[in-house]
Enzyme design. Structure first.
Site, mmCIF file in Angstrom:
data_model
loop_
_atom_site.group_PDB
_atom_site.id
_atom_site.type_symbol
_atom_site.label_atom_id
_atom_site.label_comp_id
_atom_site.label_asym_id
_atom_site.label_seq_id
_atom_site.Cartn_x
_atom_site.Cartn_y
_atom_site.Cartn_z
ATOM 1 N N ASP A 56 0.876 -1.180 0.000
ATOM 2 C CA ASP A 56 0.000 0.000 0.000
ATOM 3 C C ASP A 56 0.909 1.224 0.000
ATOM 4 O O ASP A 56 1.115 1.874 1.023
ATOM 5 C CB ASP A 56 -0.879 -0.079 1.261
ATOM 6 C CG ASP A 56 -1.792 1.114 1.432
ATOM 7 O OD1 ASP A 56 -2.073 1.805 0.438
ATOM 8 O OD2 ASP A 56 -2.226 1.348 2.585
HETATM 9 C C1 SPV Z 1 -6.619 1.643 4.501
HETATM 10 O O1 SPV Z 1 -7.415 0.790 4.883
HETATM 11 O O2 SPV Z 1 -6.119 1.637 3.389
HETATM 12 C C2 SPV Z 1 -6.246 2.754 5.377
HETATM 13 C C3 SPV Z 1 -6.203 2.541 6.813
HETATM 14 O O3 SPV Z 1 -5.894 3.789 4.873
HETATM 15 S S1 SPV Z 1 -4.568 2.090 7.200
HETATM 16 O O4 SPV Z 1 -4.267 0.830 6.582
HETATM 17 O O5 SPV Z 1 -4.526 2.032 8.639
HETATM 18 O O6 SPV Z 1 -3.674 3.133 6.710
HETATM 19 MG MG MG Z 2 -5.353 3.570 2.861
#
Ligand code: SPV
Ligand code: MG
Length: 286
Positions: A56
């Protein structure tokens, strides 16, 4: 029959003391969250990335996140809140993002105040914040770009995530509310809710507050409501549960050599037909 109609996120927020939002990465997980009672669904950048086995970390394009969010929204009667990371670049990217997400029927987006490319909040790596004024301008740009008054922009501060403390988080959220944010999201990676409670204590409620209690799960929804939170995002529990189940299921099939023992425990094909709305589709082909 097949086309869904759904209220805007703003409408849902106004109708509930606290809105519960579940993370999803595809339409099927979104539909199951809705079936459980969630009033909205979070199109999670973490889940959407993980579903492609990618970090991510702003690797996927805006178009890929948009496609995921729009596919979820098309299957639901509740609104999607689209996690739009940093807005995918600078102010022009933010304006384009709003045009595209709103055009695709998304009624709420969330942007966070980290530098692009960003890294997931719980991962090691650079969590540097964008300067407050620059992020406030992103919020202003998003609000100027929206077509309908109903469109909802959540400003998420990563001040606590990047180790800055309550004062910085508070100052930033005030600036973002002043810039036109419809709500602020205060993210924390502490194992207790103390930081978030301290923030809520100071927050003047000029705009609603959203939280993501991933690392501080021990906070009942009734207490969250009493603390003055307007929306709670259970961002990734669905995917984490799915991962455990998929892993044990594949292992069990491989180890047993057949699926007999598993059959009573797993959903039926008919259950999946229902979620696919197969009977409605079949009527179309009369
Ligand atoms: C997501 O679910 O992508 C979020 C929350 O942004 S976190 O993973 O805590 O960043
Ligand atoms: Mg996120």
């Amino acid at each position: 029959m097949l086309k869904r109609s759904y209220p805007s996120f703003r409408t849902v927020l106004e109708a509930n003391d606290v809105v519960r939002i579940a993370g999803a990465h595809h339409a099927l997980s979104g539909v199951l969250a809705q079936e459980a009672g969630f009033e909205a669904v979070w199109s999670s950048s973490f889940e959407v990335s993980a579903s492609r086995c990618l970090p991510d970390a702003s690797i996927l394009s805006m178009t890929e996140y948009l496609e995921a969010a729009a596919n979820i929204q098309k299957a639901l009667d509740v609104p999607v809140v689209a996690d739009c990371d940093t807005g995918y670049g600078g102010n022009y990217n933010v304006a384009h993002m709003v045009h595209e997400f709103e055009g695709a029927g998304i009624t709420a987006v969330c942007m966070e105040d980290k530098l692009f490319p960003k890294m997931n909040s719980f991962a090691d790596g650079d969590q540097t914040l964008l300067e407050t004024g620059a992020f406030a301008r992103k919020i202003e740009t998003a609000k100027n770009a929206q077509r309908s008054d109903d469109f909802f922009v959540i400003a998420r501060t990563e001040a606590l995530i990047s180790g800055h403390g309550i004062d910085e988080a508070f100052t930033r959220c005030q600036a973002y509310a002043h810039a036109g944010a419809d709500a602020v999201l205060i993210h924390s990676k502490r194992s207790t809710n103390d930081e978030v409670l301290a923030f809520l204590d100071r927050w003047d409620q000029r705009v609603p507050v959203v939280i993501v209690p991933t690392t501080y799960p021990d906070w009942h929804i009734d207490d969250i409501k009493r603390a003055g939170v307007s929306a709670v995002i259970y961002a990734n529990q669905g995917m984490r549960a799915a991962l455990s189940t998929l892993r044990s299921t594949y292992r069990a099939i491989y180890a047993a050599g057949d699926t007999t023992a598993l059959e009573p425990e797993i959903a039926s094909v008919r259950d999946i037909f229902e979620l696919q709305r197969m009977p409605d589709w079949q009527k179309l082909d009369a």
